[in-house]
Design a protein around this motif. Structure first.
Motif, PDB file in Angstrom:
ATOM      1  N   TYR A   1      15.731  -3.024  17.238  1.00  0.00           N
ATOM      2  CA  TYR A   1      15.758  -1.693  17.839  1.00  0.00           C
ATOM      3  C   TYR A   1      16.498  -1.769  19.168  1.00  0.00           C
ATOM      4  N   ALA A   2      17.696  -1.227  19.201  1.00  0.00           N
ATOM      5  CA  ALA A   2      18.538  -1.306  20.403  1.00  0.00           C
ATOM      6  C   ALA A   2      19.648  -0.276  20.298  1.00  0.00           C
TER       7      ALA A   2
ATOM      8  N   LEU B   1      14.878  -3.008  25.771  1.00  0.00           N
ATOM      9  CA  LEU B   1      14.548  -1.952  26.723  1.00  0.00           C
ATOM     10  C   LEU B   1      15.363  -2.084  27.997  1.00  0.00           C
ATOM     11  N   GLY B   2      15.827  -0.944  28.502  1.00  0.00           N
ATOM     12  CA  GLY B   2      16.532  -0.883  29.778  1.00  0.00           C
ATOM     13  C   GLY B   2      16.018   0.288  30.583  1.00  0.00           C
TER      14      GLY B   2
ATOM     15  N   LEU C   1      13.509  -7.366  27.837  1.00  0.00           N
ATOM     16  CA  LEU C   1      13.708  -6.549  29.027  1.00  0.00           C
ATOM     17  C   LEU C   1      15.098  -6.824  29.604  1.00  0.00           C
ATOM     18  N   HIS C   2      15.999  -5.898  29.421  1.00  0.00           N
ATOM     19  CA  HIS C   2      17.328  -6.057  29.997  1.00  0.00           C
ATOM     20  C   HIS C   2      17.315  -5.704  31.482  1.00  0.00           C
ATOM     21  N   ASP C   3      16.403  -4.863  31.879  1.00  0.00           N
ATOM     22  CA  ASP C   3      16.168  -4.564  33.287  1.00  0.00           C
ATOM     23  C   ASP C   3      14.698  -4.835  33.559  1.00  0.00           C
ATOM     24  N   ALA C   4      14.393  -5.670  34.537  1.00  0.00           N
ATOM     25  CA  ALA C   4      12.995  -5.931  34.893  1.00  0.00           C
ATOM     26  C   ALA C   4      12.503  -4.817  35.798  1.00  0.00           C
ATOM     27  N   LEU C   5      12.757  -3.607  35.372  1.00  0.00           N
ATOM     28  CA  LEU C   5      12.469  -2.413  36.155  1.00  0.00           C
ATOM     29  C   LEU C   5      12.556  -1.211  35.218  1.00  0.00           C
TER      30      LEU C   5
ATOM     31  N   GLU D   1      13.238   6.416  22.825  1.00  0.00           N
ATOM     32  CA  GLU D   1      12.569   6.319  21.530  1.00  0.00           C
ATOM     33  C   GLU D   1      12.136   4.884  21.251  1.00  0.00           C
ATOM     34  N   ILE D   2      12.932   3.919  21.675  1.00  0.00           N
ATOM     35  CA  ILE D   2      12.574   2.508  21.488  1.00  0.00           C
ATOM     36  C   ILE D   2      11.323   2.175  22.288  1.00  0.00           C
TER      37      ILE D   2
END
Length: 318
Positions: free
Chosen positions: A6-7, A47-48, A69-73, A55-56
């Motif tokens: 899922y991306a 996730l970003g 986690l592509h962004d740790a935020l 939706e993801i």
């Protein structure tokens, strides 16, 4: 075993889509991987910190799996997805009832969230990290952020996947610069990616404007999509200034042409977590880190890299 993937995928206007496409191809050599299936044995959620992942994110909470986690935020993502009551409740869930007043303050000031570094200090990762079967991160700082929110989470650190691109030839770069009406001897700077307040574009453009008045053999490429109509309107005149070349979101081939055409670009940090801005680790390009501390006032440093880049290349500074 069937894995669900899922991306965002190309042509979605995000670097995560390009990353995901390469990773998907590699994973399919190892087993059965389907894109966004209704059911699967294990799900891999990318996730970003933007709405492309809405939706993801919801599915990751409903049917937990492995989260990348592509962004740790996720703070800005959640600001855009939740109403006032749900946002405040989510902030309290992450940081406790003593911080309800801070959550209310953050909600009231949310229009400035991309430029206010206080928002970056509160990643709001707890809910997805607690529910995930495992959390994949790309660096130690991201691992620490997840651990602070979910001490019991299973965290796996995997270096960011990078597939070396096929770089354009010098003649192709020269032709591209000509298409952009850039003089052969021009010193070209570049800003790439989503254009949001945290890029500090006003400071960058104002600083470049002063540099260009001093030396007309300079140019600044500003490439990418604006995330805020207000920001775009506010800097319309600065983007129309002499020496500024405005480009839209660039597909991979033209991105590498443009990246190869510039002589320097900024590398930025937000809240102590390194953000991907533009990869200029090619040939003899210069990439300059903003000199601010994560908890400091960074407003003045957005322009420093411009002067440092030009001075460094032309022997006018260290």
């Amino acid at each position: 075993m069937t894995a669900g993937f899922y991306a965002p995928l190309p042509p979605a206007p995000t670097g995560i889509a390009d990353y995901a496409a390469v990773l998907l191809q590699a994973l399919r050599r190892l087993g059965s991987v389907h894109v966004a299936p209704e059911r699967c044995d294990v799900a891999l959620y990318h996730l970003g910190n933007n709405s492309l992942h809405a939706e993801i994110y919801r599915r990751a909470l409903k049917r937990p799996g492995v989260v990348v986690l592509h962004d740790a935020l996720l703070h800005h993502f959640l600001l855009g997805q939740l109403n006032e009551r749900d946002y405040i409740d989510e902030f309290v869930y992450n940081y406790g009832g003593a911080n309800r007043g801070l959550a209310e303050e953050f909600w009231r000031g949310r229009t400035a969230s991309s430029a206010d570094f206080r928002y970056f200090r509160f990643p709001m990762l707890k809910r997805v990290a607690v529910q995930a079967r495992a959390v994949v991160v790309h660096n130690p700082a991201a691992a620490r952020a997840v651990r602070e929110h979910a001490p019991q989470a299973r965290i796996v650190e995997i270096p960011h996947l990078f597939q070396p691109p096929t770089l354009p030839t010098p003649s192709e770069v020269a032709e591209y610069r000509k298409r952009l009406v850039l003089a052969p001897n021009a010193f070209v700077l570049g800003v790439f990616g989503y254009l949001r307040e945290s890029k500090r574009l006003v400071t960058v453009l104002e600083t470049f404007n002063r540099l260009h008045r001093e030396n007309a053999s300079t140019a600044l490429i500003v490439a990418g999509s604006f995330t805020s109509i207000e920001l775009e309107r506010a800097i319309t005149s600065l983007l129309a200034a002499p020496g500024v070349v405005r480009l839209p979101y660039l597909e991979a081939h033209e991105f590498w042409l443009a990246a190869s055409a510039v002589d320097a670009g900024p590398d930025s940090q937000a809240g102590g977590l390194r953000k991907k801005r533009v990869l200029l680790g090619i040939s003899d390009k210069h990439r300059l880190a903003d000199a601010h501390k994560p908890d400091g006032d960074a407003r003045g440093f957005a322009g420093c890299w411009i002067a440092q880049a030009y001075a460094g290349v032309h022997g006018r500074g260290s």
